[in-house]
Scaffold this active site. Structure first.
Site, short mmCIF file in Angstrom:
data_model
loop_
_atom_site.label_atom_id
_atom_site.label_comp_id
_atom_site.label_asym_id
_atom_site.label_seq_id
_atom_site.Cartn_x
_atom_site.Cartn_y
_atom_site.Cartn_z
N HIS A 246 0.81 -1.21 0.00
CA HIS A 246 0.00 0.00 0.00
C HIS A 246 0.85 1.27 0.00
O HIS A 246 0.33 2.38 -0.01
CB HIS A 246 -0.93 -0.02 1.23
N LYS B 111 3.28 4.33 -1.25
CA LYS B 111 3.41 5.16 -2.46
C LYS B 111 4.73 5.93 -2.31
O LYS B 111 4.79 6.95 -1.63
CB LYS B 111 2.26 6.15 -2.61
N ASP C 276 17.30 9.33 -8.34
CA ASP C 276 18.76 9.51 -8.23
C ASP C 276 19.26 9.44 -6.79
O ASP C 276 20.37 9.92 -6.50
CB ASP C 276 19.19 10.83 -8.87
N HIS D 204 -9.06 11.17 0.90
CA HIS D 204 -8.13 10.04 0.77
C HIS D 204 -6.85 10.28 1.56
O HIS D 204 -5.95 9.44 1.57
CB HIS D 204 -7.81 9.79 -0.71
N LYS E 207 -3.98 10.87 4.53
CA LYS E 207 -3.54 10.19 5.75
C LYS E 207 -2.48 11.08 6.40
O LYS E 207 -1.27 10.83 6.30
CB LYS E 207 -2.94 8.82 5.44
N ASP F 91 0.50 20.32 17.76
CA ASP F 91 1.10 21.54 18.30
C ASP F 91 1.76 22.36 17.19
O ASP F 91 1.17 22.59 16.14
CB ASP F 91 2.06 21.19 19.43
#
Length: 414
Positions: A113, A115, A120, A291, A293, A298
């Site tokens: 899951h 991404k 380089d 979508h 996350k 603070d």
């Protein structure tokens, strides 16, 4: 593989595909040595074709290109699409590509899951954005609201080393009898421009991301904002949210009000009675599917990544987040989330919380524990250890002609 906090990073917030894809393609276009890509979803739409074009161009000018996609999330890619990549020299891998038990993919819940893109070994991208047109606003009302970061600096070496190892090795698991979780890295000298790459696997780092959330809630002094698309965490995290709110911390949770899957709203709303009366402010984002996350705490702490706060991400999926200690970045992300709240969210106050009855409480307890533990039960089925599959380049036309002739001759002999 253990990670440490790294100083001296430059981190840029990228909101939605409009910011993410152009920044990524520019970096790929500048690559001279290597491009590593891991993603859950790669669709053969305009975004997928743009990625294909950029990766082929990089490979044709001699850049080493490695692309790994999840076999469940990216199951519908055509042979022509993949063949164009491999013909140009792109090394293309499926993570857990085939059914394994009686024709069923028993580890459909144990997914790649993450991404991640590394260019380089100098620039990395990490977040929740897949390679899909769903992440562009012109997709329509179902376009997703999401985030990623572009990062340069010492932490990229950690991300690069991890990703390079991932694309070349299968995910080996020790027996649960011998498994031992490690404590996640602690930031002993908080400062500016600091970053920690944190990941979830099914071995020694199976709870790292969740522990960072819990530690963040325990140490919060003024404010916490969590925006999470699929929110259904375990009791420990829920308890720390309530505890923070009880001691006067402004705890804000942004969840989907227009979910891409109806079960998402059902699961999240089961928790409202537990959180709202204790002072947790819950907002449903109603403009389009959320979508993201992400979270902020603070003045300086924040995180962006692929991990939801649900049983799949916290117990089974392979995930990756960047944890950040930087006041300017945290302020930017906080301002963005507060903007969502002001423009596009509905507050769930106690008048909107479902009334508690004995039947409702009993049902909630049963459903809660079923949803929390069902993915883990599935994970114990046979053949749950994922595999990697490297796709070979297509056979050249002249070789295909020769290959067709040989079976005909063999058939004549028999």
């Amino acid at each position: 593989m253990n990670m440490e906090w790294r100083d001296g990073n430059r981190i840029t917030l990228l909101e939605n595909g409009e910011a993410f894809f152009p920044a990524l393609y520019e970096r790929i276009g500048q690559a001279t040595k290597e491009v590593l890509v891991e993603t859950f979803i790669l669709f053969e739409d305009k975004v997928g074709k743009a990625l294909q074009k950029n990766l082929i161009a990089a490979a044709e000018r001699g850049v080493r290109v490695e692309l790994m996609v999840d076999g469940y999330g990216s199951a519908n890619l055509s042979d022509a699409y993949v063949g164009a990549l491999t013909s140009a020299g792109v090394r293309f891998r499926y993570y857990d590509p085939r059914p394994a038990f009686m024709g069923l993919r028993t580890n459909m819940f144990r997914r790649l899951h993450r991404k991640i893109v590394v260019v380089d070994g100098l620039t990395a991208f990490i977040g929740g954005i897949n390679f899909s047109a769903e992440h562009l606003s012109d997709y329509g009302p179902e376009a997703k609201q999401d985030y990623a970061v572009e990062v340069e600096g010492p932490v990229v070496a950690d991300i690069h080393r991890f990703t390079l190892q991932a694309v070349y090795s299968e995910d080996h698991h020790r027996s649960w009898l011998r498994r031992r979780s490690r404590l996640p890295a602690h930031n002993r000298q908080p400062g500016e421009a600091q970053a920690l790459f944190v990941y979830r696997d099914n071995d020694e780092h199976d709870t790292d991301i969740e522990r960072h959330y819990i530690d963040m809630l325990r140490s919060a002094q003024r404010e916490v904002i969590i925006a999470n698309a699929y929110f259904f965490p375990g009791y420990r995290l829920l308890k720390e949210m309530r505890n923070a709110a009880r001691r006067g911390v402004r705890v804000v949770l942004i969840v989907q009000g227009e979910p891409d899957m109806p079960i998402v709203k059902v699961g999240a709303r089961m928790l409202y009675n537990y959180l709202v009366p204790e002072g947790v402010k819950i907002y449903e984002y109603c403009r389009r599917p959320l979508h993201g996350k992400v979270a902020v705490q603070d003045d300086s702490w924040s995180t962006v990544g692929s991990s939801n706060l649900d049983p799949l991400s916290l117990a089974l999926n392979l995930e990756a987040n960047l944890v950040i200690h930087d006041s300017a970045f945290t302020r930017q992300l906080r301002d963005n989330l507060n903007g969502l709240i002001q423009r596009d969210c509905q507050l769930i106050d106690e008048s909107k919380v479902p009334k508690q009855t004995y039947w409702h409480v009993a049902k909630s307890v049963l459903v809660f524990h079923f949803l929390r533990h069902f993915p883990a039960w599935i994970g114990w089925l046979p053949a749950h250890t994922p595999k990697l599959s490297l796709v070979a380049p297509p056979v050249q036309p002249e070789m295909e002609t020769q290959d067709r002739a040989e079976p005909e001759n063999e058939g004549a002999k028999s």
